[in-house]
Design a protein around this motif. Structure first.
Motif, PDB file in Angstrom:
ATOM      1  N   PHE A 355      12.483  -4.371 -19.984  1.00  0.00           N
ATOM      2  CA  PHE A 355      12.921  -5.562 -19.358  1.00  0.00           C
ATOM      3  C   PHE A 355      11.771  -5.516 -18.261  1.00  0.00           C
ATOM      4  N   ALA A 356      11.705  -6.846 -18.048  1.00  0.00           N
ATOM      5  CA  ALA A 356      10.769  -7.215 -16.715  1.00  0.00           C
ATOM      6  C   ALA A 356      11.919  -7.059 -15.684  1.00  0.00           C
ATOM      7  N   PHE A 357      11.215  -6.930 -14.290  1.00  0.00           N
ATOM      8  CA  PHE A 357      12.024  -6.673 -13.349  1.00  0.00           C
ATOM      9  C   PHE A 357      11.306  -7.049 -12.050  1.00  0.00           C
ATOM     10  N   ASP A 358      11.758  -7.598 -10.955  1.00  0.00           N
ATOM     11  CA  ASP A 358      11.309  -8.262  -9.770  1.00  0.00           C
ATOM     12  C   ASP A 358      12.122  -8.214  -8.509  1.00  0.00           C
ATOM     13  N   THR A 359      11.646  -8.089  -7.469  1.00  0.00           N
ATOM     14  CA  THR A 359      12.361  -8.028  -6.379  1.00  0.00           C
ATOM     15  C   THR A 359      12.003  -9.178  -5.550  1.00  0.00           C
ATOM     16  N   GLU A 360      12.749  -9.862  -4.682  1.00  0.00           N
ATOM     17  CA  GLU A 360      12.678 -10.911  -3.706  1.00  0.00           C
ATOM     18  C   GLU A 360      13.104 -10.292  -2.338  1.00  0.00           C
ATOM     19  N   THR A 361      12.231 -10.484  -1.510  1.00  0.00           N
ATOM     20  CA  THR A 361      12.481  -9.671  -0.170  1.00  0.00           C
ATOM     21  C   THR A 361      11.965 -10.686   1.108  1.00  0.00           C
ATOM     22  N   THR A 362      12.107 -10.120   2.316  1.00  0.00           N
ATOM     23  CA  THR A 362      12.005 -10.691   3.656  1.00  0.00           C
ATOM     24  C   THR A 362      10.505 -10.833   3.919  1.00  0.00           C
ATOM     25  N   SER A 363       9.714  -9.889   3.539  1.00  0.00           N
ATOM     26  CA  SER A 363       8.495  -9.741   4.060  1.00  0.00           C
ATOM     27  C   SER A 363       7.610  -8.781   2.931  1.00  0.00           C
ATOM     28  N   LEU A 364       6.094  -9.188   3.136  1.00  0.00           N
ATOM     29  CA  LEU A 364       5.228  -8.339   2.346  1.00  0.00           C
ATOM     30  C   LEU A 364       4.952  -6.861   2.833  1.00  0.00           C
ATOM     31  N   ASN A 365       5.410  -6.698   3.930  1.00  0.00           N
ATOM     32  CA  ASN A 365       5.350  -5.375   4.605  1.00  0.00           C
ATOM     33  C   ASN A 365       6.597  -4.528   3.924  1.00  0.00           C
ATOM     34  N   TYR A 366       6.005  -3.580   3.046  1.00  0.00           N
ATOM     35  CA  TYR A 366       7.013  -2.931   2.150  1.00  0.00           C
ATOM     36  C   TYR A 366       7.812  -1.698   3.056  1.00  0.00           C
ATOM     37  N   VAL A 539       1.860   7.593  -7.710  1.00  0.00           N
ATOM     38  CA  VAL A 539       1.138   8.501  -7.047  1.00  0.00           C
ATOM     39  C   VAL A 539       0.802   7.798  -5.526  1.00  0.00           C
ATOM     40  N   LEU A 540       0.391   6.504  -5.667  1.00  0.00           N
ATOM     41  CA  LEU A 540      -0.127   5.832  -4.574  1.00  0.00           C
ATOM     42  C   LEU A 540       0.980   5.083  -3.876  1.00  0.00           C
ATOM     43  N   GLN A 541       2.135   5.008  -4.392  1.00  0.00           N
ATOM     44  CA  GLN A 541       3.423   4.632  -3.659  1.00  0.00           C
ATOM     45  C   GLN A 541       4.021   5.758  -3.046  1.00  0.00           C
ATOM     46  N   HIS A 542       3.779   7.127  -3.243  1.00  0.00           N
ATOM     47  CA  HIS A 542       4.282   8.035  -2.571  1.00  0.00           C
ATOM     48  C   HIS A 542       3.290   8.341  -1.263  1.00  0.00           C
ATOM     49  N   ILE A 543       2.118   8.245  -1.607  1.00  0.00           N
ATOM     50  CA  ILE A 543       1.057   8.375  -0.483  1.00  0.00           C
ATOM     51  C   ILE A 543       1.444   7.367   0.708  1.00  0.00           C
ATOM     52  N   GLU A 544       1.400   6.182   0.091  1.00  0.00           N
ATOM     53  CA  GLU A 544       1.700   4.998   1.290  1.00  0.00           C
ATOM     54  C   GLU A 544       2.931   5.336   1.833  1.00  0.00           C
ATOM     55  N   VAL A 658       1.787   5.593  10.329  1.00  0.00           N
ATOM     56  CA  VAL A 658       1.034   4.562   9.858  1.00  0.00           C
ATOM     57  C   VAL A 658       1.221   4.605   8.196  1.00  0.00           C
ATOM     58  N   HIS A 659       1.607   3.159   7.620  1.00  0.00           N
ATOM     59  CA  HIS A 659       1.469   3.237   6.489  1.00  0.00           C
ATOM     60  C   HIS A 659       0.809   2.042   6.079  1.00  0.00           C
ATOM     61  N   THR A 660      -0.521   2.614   4.950  1.00  0.00           N
ATOM     62  CA  THR A 660      -1.462   1.550   4.538  1.00  0.00           C
ATOM     63  C   THR A 660      -0.886   1.030   3.236  1.00  0.00           C
ATOM     64  N   SER A 661      -1.660   0.301   2.655  1.00  0.00           N
ATOM     65  CA  SER A 661      -1.465  -0.210   1.368  1.00  0.00           C
ATOM     66  C   SER A 661      -2.654   0.179   0.472  1.00  0.00           C
ATOM     67  N   TYR A 662      -2.798   0.755  -0.674  1.00  0.00           N
ATOM     68  CA  TYR A 662      -3.947   0.823  -1.313  1.00  0.00           C
ATOM     69  C   TYR A 662      -3.862  -0.197  -2.630  1.00  0.00           C
ATOM     70  N   GLN A 663      -4.882  -0.818  -2.541  1.00  0.00           N
ATOM     71  CA  GLN A 663      -5.205  -1.885  -3.531  1.00  0.00           C
ATOM     72  C   GLN A 663      -5.658  -1.354  -4.872  1.00  0.00           C
ATOM     73  N   GLN A 664      -5.066  -1.384  -5.983  1.00  0.00           N
ATOM     74  CA  GLN A 664      -5.484  -1.106  -7.377  1.00  0.00           C
ATOM     75  C   GLN A 664      -6.645  -2.217  -8.033  1.00  0.00           C
ATOM     76  N   ALA A 665      -6.136  -3.228  -7.882  1.00  0.00           N
ATOM     77  CA  ALA A 665      -6.745  -4.264  -8.639  1.00  0.00           C
ATOM     78  C   ALA A 665      -7.619  -5.441  -7.919  1.00  0.00           C
ATOM     79  N   VAL A 666      -8.584  -4.655  -7.192  1.00  0.00           N
ATOM     80  CA  VAL A 666      -9.440  -5.672  -6.068  1.00  0.00           C
ATOM     81  C   VAL A 666     -10.892  -5.369  -6.495  1.00  0.00           C
ATOM     82  N   THR A 667     -11.458  -4.016  -6.500  1.00  0.00           N
ATOM     83  CA  THR A 667     -12.970  -3.763  -6.618  1.00  0.00           C
ATOM     84  C   THR A 667     -13.198  -4.075  -7.968  1.00  0.00           C
TER      85      THR A 667
END
Length: 932
Positions: A355-366, A539-544, A658-667
């Motif tokens: 199934f498809a799943f999505d969250t709605e939140t108060t901020s883009l800062n995870y 893996v990225l989520q855990h690093i972040e 400090v928590h960065t965000s790694y973008q997989q779908a940019v470069t």
């Protein structure tokens, strides 16, 4: 400006539009790498023309393929014109299709030119009293102007009536053919009279009249007194045949045999479904959104989740799964407010394979976002939103957040139940904030799109829905407002929030069904998605989520030191300039550098002002002191504002890290990028940048371990080129730059000097990035011929590299893309560009992308393998905290350093088997700078 009568017959010179659009920016491509810029330019001009004049009768006329009657008359006619570029030719068919879909008559007749068709139609209409507006940029058309026929150039917004022709050319419309015949035309290869240019032609026509009048009394020309007039009679007589031929070639026909009359050029109703299909294929997203919004189908509601089935089907014919192209209709979206309804959905989700799943939140800062609701979709068109924290005034009673999450936790943590999302890493973060470890991550539509094509497309849901489903999603701004007045999602009324959230899940499912089918048709791309990108999510989520510890006091001290140095540099700049000015103001700097100090202008901005860009200052700094000061000031100012001032403010209050965000779908090449903060752009080659790295420190009882691939792209080059010299050097574990210097300079390995090694290093890395001899000469500060000699010697010693580069260029031009060792693709839309600068840039990218992309794939595999090993061994003594270019950074317990070093080296060096060994250098320290 002349007044254009209402509702004229509009005749568009399509060929003129086409070439002007092709040579003007933007040079667009779609995600398949297909050029679309000329189409965009022509349609943009047509839309503007239609909006301005709204004609009832119109035609767009193009040149037909093949020779015309003028070639029969003169075989050299247009002989100098190069063939149409491939990247323009491929745009003609879809452009014609789109023009027809817009309801505009399109005409192209063999044996004549577009000018002749336009001339014939304008002559017919004007003789019957109809006003005609010809849209063109071609000066030859001025011969058609009369009291009923007007020209408009939409690029310059100029309009020519009879007086306008006189004002522009100095002669009336009836003498334009004579003007062209006398001057000739180099572009069309019309001979004209030798040595007669614009001024001479005008002098003769204004003094005597037409070409016919000139030949009635050639001797009269001598008395006109212009330069060369005395020799002109002889020239006229000698070249009479050329003048007569030129006159015939320059004359637009007014009697082309046509199957229709101007009265039949009715503008008809546009085929909206066809337009939507074409806009979708071409990826003109703004126009696609407008077309969907304006479609007259009553089922369409642009502010909701619905669109017509015909629009969706027409834009997604390639989708084999029927559910993906089923009509979107929010009547099947449900807002879940009771336990009974929730339990019904929970049972449905538990019984679903995926199934498809999505969250709605108060901020883009995870790290700081709070959960407002969750949405699901089990099949296309059927979705639900479960609100848990909408707290606006008079909000309805909702299910309690903790209760909902407790019910969902077993399902969300069950790896056997497959979840589909759009950027699931974010949702994984949100659930982690509520002690839920999302498992069963099966598909991510963002990454499916990215692997299909990393260039020419954005991978956000709204863009993908327009592109693949022909659907305009409800935008966040529609329900939450814009700018300072924008509200957070918890304040959005459920009547608007529920369709928005449910649509997210529905569209995500549909996109996945569409995109997976495309990936499954290409096993190489499917492998990249399944074996690299998808497992990397967690893996990225855990690093972040782990984050990195920084010393805010050290950064504060560095900010103070930088402030002092910046003030010193500012005073030094003012002293050199002889006056005070704002170093951050390009306009003031332009005045100082180029007006007061008279430094040479090396480059101009698009608006024609002298450029003060970094590369310009770098060049000027070789000879002048002020540019060097400005460069240092800019670098330190950016370091201060981006890192030493900002990083302490980004420490999370809950974690102290400090928590960065790694973008997989940019470069385009597959490399990860980092944001908020960007950890990949901290300078390493200067002392100030290294001081910033010193502030990245280990927690108490831990050390920083940095593991860096050594010369990985050169090793990949050796593998790809299969060059014996490079393979041998790497296999023997030699210093590759020293080995290269020994070969290029024909010097024993042991006797290679530091300077020779530096030059060889520049050649090695320069070739990877497609550097020319000119670029190498600038980098090494040597003459260009000497740099060329170095490169020639290099290719003599390493012929496999030259063969690889030549083969790669040829393959890229043939296929339109290059691939990494593991099958990731980089599309190169400019590889067939007529513009040599754009083509050369694409060729450089073609050579570099397989190496850079393979390096990206390797470090991603290494991250996945290290994470698997740590999970298998249940080790809490080491945690991955950063990925930067070819480097992985860990925080390791002091007692576990030796084991961690062996584990990391083993997994990184064995991530992919190459023809040469991968080598990883490991450093240990109390901070990142010490470890690196």
């Amino acid at each position: 400006m002349p007044v254009i009568p209402e509702n004229p017959l509009v005749l568009v010179d399509g060929s003129s539009y086409l070439f002007r659009a092709y040579h003007s920016p933007p040079h667009l491509t779609n995600s398949k790498g297909e050029p679309t810029g000329a189409i965009y330019g022509v349609i943009n001009m047509l839309k503007s023309l239609l909006n301005k004049f709204d004609p009832s009768h119109i035609a767009v006329i193009f040149d037909a393929k093949g020779p015309t009657f003028r070639n029969d008359m003169y075989t050299e006619y247009k002989a100098n014109r190069p063939p149409m570029p491939d990247d323009l030719r491929t745009q003609i068919a879809p452009l014609h299709e789109l023009i027809k879909a817009m309801g505009l008559p399109l005409i192209s007749i063999a044996g004549v030119e577009a000018d002749d068709v336009i001339g014939t139609l304008s002559d017919q209409a004007s003789k019957q009293g109809r006003h005609v507006l010809i849209s063109t940029g071609d000066k030859d058309m001025a011969q058609l102007v009369n009291d009923k026929v007007t020209l408009i150039n939409t690029m310059t917004d100029t309009v020519l009536d009879p007086q306008g022709v006189v004002d522009k050319f100095g002669i009336p419309p009836e003498l334009i053919i004579d003007y062209l015949a006398l001057m000739g035309d180099k572009v069309d290869n019309i001979p004209g009279l030798p040595g007669v240019g614009e001024k001479t032609a005008l002098a003769m026509l204004q003094g005597i009249g037409s070409v016919a009048a000139l030949y009635e009394d050639p001797q009269a020309v001598a008395a006109l007194g212009f330069r060369g007039s005395k020799n002109m009679p002889k020239k006229l007589i000698e070249h009479k045949e050329a003048a007569e031929l030129s006159y015939q070639l320059a004359t637009i026909k007014l009697d082309v045999e046509l199957d229709l009359t101007f009265e039949q050029l009715n503008r008809t109703e546009a085929d909206q479904d066809k337009i939507i299909t074409l806009f979708g294929e071409l990826e003109f997203r703004r126009w696609l959104a407008e077309a969907l919004k304006n479609q007259e189908n009553p089922q369409l509601k642009t502010s909701s989740a619905s669109t017509s089935s015909s629009a969706t089907n027409s834009t997604d014919k390639a989708v084999e799964n029927e559910s993906a192209s089923a009509p979107l209709n929010e009547t099947h979206y449900e807002c879940v407010l009771t336990e009974a309804d929730f339990n019904r959905w929970l049972e449905k989700l538990s019984n679903a394979n995926e199934f498809a799943f999505d969250t709605e939140t108060t901020s883009l800062n995870y790290m700081n976002a709070e959960l407002v609701g969750v949405s699901f979709a089990t099949e296309a068109g059927k979705a639900a939103y479960v609100p848990v924290a909408h707290d606006y005034e008079d909000a309805p009673q909702q299910l309690e957040r903790d209760w909902v999450l407790n019910q969902l936790k077993p399902l969300l943590e069950n790896p056997a139940v497959h979840k589909i999302g759009q950027n699931l890493k974010y949702d994984q973060h949100i659930l982690a904030n509520y002690d839920i470890k999302l498992a069963g991550i099966e598909h991510d539509s963002m990454l499916e799109s990215y692997v299909l094509s990393s260039v020419g497309s954005r991978h956000d849901m709204d863009s993908l829905a327009l592109k693949y489903l022909g659907h305009k999603c409800i935008s966040f701004e529609e329900i939450a407002g814009k700018g300072a007045k924008q509200i957070t999602f918890n304040k959005v009324d459920l009547a608007q929030a529920a369709p928005y959230a449910a649509e997210d899940a529905d569209i995500t499912l549909r996109l996945h069904q569409t995109l997976l089918a495309k990936l499954q048709a290409d096993p190489e791309l499917l492998s990249v998605y399944q074996n690299i990108e998808k497992p990397l999510i967690s893996v990225l989520q855990h690093i972040e989520y782990t984050g990195v510890h920084i010393d805010i006091h050290q950064l504060a001290q560095q900010s103070q030191d930088l402030e002092i140095r910046l003030n010193e540099l500012e005073l030094k700049a003012h002293d050199i300039a002889g006056e005070t000015f704002n170093l951050a103001s390009p306009k003031q700097l332009q005045v100082i550098l180029f007006e007061k100090l008279n430094h040479p202008i090396l480059k101009k901005t698009p608006k024609g002002a002298p450029s003060t860009a970094e590369e310009v200052l770098q060049e000027l700094a070789h000879d002048f002191p002020l540019p060097k000061v400005i460069i240092e000031h800019r670098g330190l100012s950016k370091l201060k504002s981006t890192y030493t001032d900002k990083l302490p403010l980004m420490v999370n209050a809950k974690t102290g890290r400090v928590h960065t965000s790694y973008q997989q779908a940019v470069t385009a090449t597959g490399r990860l990028s980092s944001s908020d903060p960007n950890l990949q752009n901290i300078p390493i080659r200067n002392e100030e940048g290294r001081k910033v790295r010193q502030a990245f420190v280990a927690a108490a009882g831990y050390k920083i371990l940095a593991a860096d691939y050594s010369q990985i792209e050169l090793r990949i080059m050796a593998h790809l080129s299969n060059d014996e010299g490079l393979l041998s050097a790497f296999s023997q574990g030699l210093d590759i730059h020293k080995a290269t210097a020994a070969e290029v300079f024909d010097t024993p390995f042991e006797e290679v000097t530091t300077e020779q090694r530096r030059s060889a290093k520049a050649v090695n890395f320069g070739l990877i990035y497609g550097m020319s001899a000119f670029g190498l000469s600038r980098q090494l500060a040597i003459p260009r011929h000497e740099a060329q000699k170095y490169m020639d010697l290099y290719f003599e010693r390493y012929p496999g590299v030259l063969n690889y580069m030549e083969d790669t260029r040829a393959l890229a031009e043939e296929k339109g893309y290059v691939s990494t060792l593991l099958g990731r693709r980089l599309h190169l839309p400019e590889i067939k560009a007529r513009n040599q600068a754009r083509k050369k840039a694409a060729e450089r990218a073609a050579i570099n992308a397989p190496m850079q992309g393979t390096a990206a794939d390797i470090i991603k595999l290494a991250m996945i393998n290290v994470a698997k090993r740590l999970e298998a061994e249940n080790s809490a003594d080491i945690r991955m905290i950063m990925q930067v270019h070819d480097e992985l950074v860990f925080e390791v317990k002091e007692s576990f350093i030796e084991q961690a070093t062996d584990l990391v080296k083993t997994e990184m060096e064995n991530a992919l088997k190459l023809a040469v060994p991968l080598l990883v250098e490991v450093g240990i320290g109390d901070n990142w700078d010490e470890a690196h």
